[in-house]
Enzyme design. Structure first.
Site, mmCIF file in Angstrom:
data_model
loop_
_atom_site.group_PDB
_atom_site.id
_atom_site.type_symbol
_atom_site.label_atom_id
_atom_site.label_comp_id
_atom_site.label_asym_id
_atom_site.label_seq_id
_atom_site.Cartn_x
_atom_site.Cartn_y
_atom_site.Cartn_z
ATOM 1 N N CYS A 1 0.906 -1.065 -0.156
ATOM 2 C CA CYS A 1 0.091 0.121 0.104
ATOM 3 C C CYS A 1 0.932 1.177 0.000
ATOM 4 O O CYS A 1 0.786 2.313 -0.683
ATOM 5 C CB CYS A 1 -0.989 0.045 1.327
ATOM 6 S SG CYS A 1 -0.135 -0.572 2.757
ATOM 7 N N HIS B 1 -2.906 4.961 6.670
ATOM 8 C CA HIS B 1 -1.446 5.546 6.952
ATOM 9 C C HIS B 1 -1.605 7.044 6.511
ATOM 10 O O HIS B 1 -2.474 7.622 5.661
ATOM 11 C CB HIS B 1 -0.389 4.906 6.009
ATOM 12 C CG HIS B 1 -0.276 3.550 6.099
ATOM 13 N ND1 HIS B 1 -0.341 2.738 7.200
ATOM 14 C CD2 HIS B 1 -0.440 2.555 5.192
ATOM 15 C CE1 HIS B 1 -0.150 1.611 6.985
ATOM 16 N NE2 HIS B 1 -0.104 1.220 5.703
HETATM 17 N N1 LIG Z 1 -3.763 -5.397 5.010
HETATM 18 C C1 LIG Z 1 -3.157 -4.536 4.347
HETATM 19 O O1 LIG Z 1 -3.363 -3.328 4.664
HETATM 20 C C2 LIG Z 1 -2.437 -4.839 3.218
HETATM 21 C C3 LIG Z 1 -2.175 -4.018 2.287
HETATM 22 C C4 LIG Z 1 -1.443 -4.223 1.202
HETATM 23 C C5 LIG Z 1 -0.774 -5.498 0.936
HETATM 24 N N2 LIG Z 1 -1.193 -6.442 1.881
HETATM 25 C C6 LIG Z 1 -0.617 -7.627 1.456
HETATM 26 O O2 LIG Z 1 -1.484 -8.519 1.270
HETATM 27 C C7 LIG Z 1 -1.195 -9.742 1.394
HETATM 28 C C8 LIG Z 1 -2.429 -10.382 2.480
HETATM 29 O O3 LIG Z 1 -2.463 -9.545 3.519
HETATM 30 P P1 LIG Z 1 -3.964 -9.377 4.343
HETATM 31 O O4 LIG Z 1 -3.682 -8.284 5.069
HETATM 32 O O5 LIG Z 1 -5.154 -9.594 3.392
HETATM 33 O O6 LIG Z 1 -3.869 -10.733 5.179
HETATM 34 P P2 LIG Z 1 -5.030 -11.321 5.999
HETATM 35 O O7 LIG Z 1 -4.411 -11.906 7.276
HETATM 36 O O8 LIG Z 1 -6.034 -10.294 6.148
HETATM 37 O O9 LIG Z 1 -5.759 -12.314 5.190
HETATM 38 C C9 LIG Z 1 -5.130 -13.690 4.806
HETATM 39 C C10 LIG Z 1 -5.956 -14.665 4.560
HETATM 40 O O10 LIG Z 1 -5.346 -15.738 3.926
HETATM 41 C C11 LIG Z 1 -6.028 -16.788 4.747
HETATM 42 N N3 LIG Z 1 -4.797 -18.034 4.609
HETATM 43 C C12 LIG Z 1 -3.867 -18.149 5.535
HETATM 44 N N4 LIG Z 1 -3.061 -19.198 5.413
HETATM 45 C C13 LIG Z 1 -3.588 -19.520 4.230
HETATM 46 C C14 LIG Z 1 -3.281 -20.547 3.258
HETATM 47 N N5 LIG Z 1 -1.918 -21.418 3.555
HETATM 48 N N6 LIG Z 1 -3.744 -20.884 2.033
HETATM 49 C C15 LIG Z 1 -5.081 -20.117 1.774
HETATM 50 N N7 LIG Z 1 -5.405 -19.018 2.611
HETATM 51 C C16 LIG Z 1 -4.658 -18.835 3.938
HETATM 52 C C17 LIG Z 1 -6.413 -16.419 6.032
HETATM 53 O O11 LIG Z 1 -7.309 -17.345 6.571
HETATM 54 C C18 LIG Z 1 -6.796 -15.140 5.748
HETATM 55 O O12 LIG Z 1 -8.282 -14.966 5.436
HETATM 56 C C19 LIG Z 1 -0.033 -9.724 2.240
HETATM 57 O O13 LIG Z 1 0.989 -10.060 1.538
HETATM 58 C C20 LIG Z 1 0.129 -8.283 2.704
HETATM 59 O O14 LIG Z 1 1.355 -8.117 3.093
HETATM 60 C C21 LIG Z 1 -1.967 -6.101 3.048
#
Ligand SMILES: NC(=O)c1ccc[n+]([C@@H]2O[C@H](COP(=O)([O-])OP(=O)(O)OC[C@H]3O[C@@H](n4cnc5c(N)ncnc54)[C@H](O)[C@@H]3O)[C@@H](O)[C@H]2O)c1
Length: 346
Positions: free
Chosen positions: A145, A225
């Site tokens: 982000c 942020h």
């Molecule tokens: N949260 C943010 O603000 C944000 C912003 C930009 C990028 N990201 C990136 O996006 C990605 C996901 O982050 P998020 O915040 O959505 O995470 P999150 O924890 O909210 O969601 C992850 C999901 O994946 C599932 N999961 C866990 N292990 C798994 C597996 N082995 N197989 C399939 N599903 C599985 C979990 O149950 C959950 O529903 C990361 O790379 C993170 O750095 C996050």
């Protein structure tokens, strides 16, 4: 209505990013959501089915646990991968890196998110900067982000020939709202232990020519942020010229404190009132009336909705990898239209 040549998209991991990507895919005329894979057995998995999406278990073991919890599954991730042209991996940081081998072995195009390293795909993506170099590749990484916001804004200044070097201080939200009962800081500020913080070098993974240094601190709130930037321009420029440079990006929205948009919460409330799903602010919201120019120096601040900003980029990355739209301007316009981006925020 999906177009006849719809790209079939699978989403692996239905968390903060995955649920927004899945919803955004369903709004695109040239994409169809084949299904969603996860490991959760609680309300988070139930809501997938409630939303009308097909749910898959990440592995046979997870599928068993999910079925035991009463969830109606369409199969495992393995089955989902048989039915997609591209998979968007939105699993937690560093889980996706392990899935990459599976996608490669199966010959399926894939997108990972910003928690993974550049090396996971060898290409880091921000639509307005480098859509063209992602065309027809097997994989890309949509950068985080913060990095997305940095590349969007600095690319706009660069296009106008105004950017020499940029130095930014990032105030980072402590955790995501839905998990703030579990973690997150309170009554303190936590500086990132190193200067530069990782976002500046990460922006250079998209555009190696950017002269950018970032410093970051975690703050005790969950909304979004906030970035403060100090930019050395190539020459003296007026405020309107700088604002015009930012206006060349359809994903930078100029806002004004004079309109009452004086804080992160007021912008989030505006998104709620606009009826955006999850109150998503897909744009970088940059304060126009706060922006100052002093000779060849430029100072400005903006808000980044960490949960939403990467969603349009992910949609464009799907078009780039699959080549269904080869022109970045056309893809960006299509995504913007479907998500309601690009009109004034107010
Ligand atoms: N949260 C943010 O603000 C944000 C912003 C930009 C990028 N990201 C990136 O996006 C990605 C996901 O982050 P998020 O915040 O959505 O995470 P999150 O924890 O909210 O969601 C992850 C999901 O994946 C599932 N999961 C866990 N292990 C798994 C597996 N082995 N197989 C399939 N599903 C599985 C979990 O149950 C959950 O529903 C990361 O790379 C993170 O750095 C996050």
């Amino acid at each position: 209505m999906p177009e006849s040549k719809s790209v079939r998209v699978g989403v692996n991991g239905y968390g903060v990013i995955g649920k927004r990507v899945a919803a955004a895919v369903t709004l695109q005329p040239d994409m169809a959501l084949a299904g969603v894979s996860d490991v959760a057995t609680d309300w988070r998995a139930r809501v997938v089915i409630r939303n009308g999406f097909r749910l898959f278990g990440a592995t046979a073991e997870h599928a068993t646990a999910m079925r035991t919890a009463g969830l109606a599954l369409a199969g495992t991730l393995d089955d989902l991968l048989n039915q997609v042209d591209v998979v968007v991996d939105c699993t937690p940081k560093r889980v996706a890196a392990k899935n990459v081998d599976v996608y490669r072995r199966r010959g399926i195009k894939f997108i990972v998110q910003g928690g993974e390293k550049h090396e996971a795909t060898g290409h880091s993506f921000v639509a307005e900067s480098n859509f063209a170099t992602a065309l027809d590749r097997d994989a890309t990484r949509v950068v985080s982000c913060n990095t997305t916001s940095i590349v969007r804004t600095l690319a706009a200044l660069k296009r106008a020939g105004l950017l020499r070097r940029a130095r930014g201080t990032l105030l980072r939200r402590a955790t995501d709202p839905w998990e703030s009962h579990e973690s997150g800081i309170m009554n303190t500020l936590v500086p990132e232990p190193e200067i530069p913080s990782h976002q500046g070098p990460d922006a250079q993974s998209v555009d190696p020519d950017l002269d950018v240094v970032t410093m970051a601190v975690k703050v005790p709130e969950t909304l979004a942020h906030l970035h403060y930037w100090s930019v050395q321009m190539t020459r003296e420029a007026g405020k309107e010229e700088v604002l015009d440079a930012f206006r060349t990006s359809s994903r930078i929205a100029l806002i004004n404190t004079g309109d009452g948009l004086v804080a992160l919460n007021t912008v989030k409330e505006l998104m709620a009132d606009r009826g955006r799903p999850h109150e998503n602010l897909y744009e970088v919201a940059l304060w126009a009336d706060m922006l100052r120019v002093q000779d060849d120096e430029l100072f400005y601040a903006y808000m980044v909705d960490n949960q939403a900003i990467v969603i349009p980029e992910t949609i464009d990355a799907i078009r780039a990898l699959t080549g269904i739209v080869k022109n970045p301007i056309e893809s960006i316009a299509k995504t913007n239209e479907a998500l309601g981006i690009g009109r004034e925020l107010i």
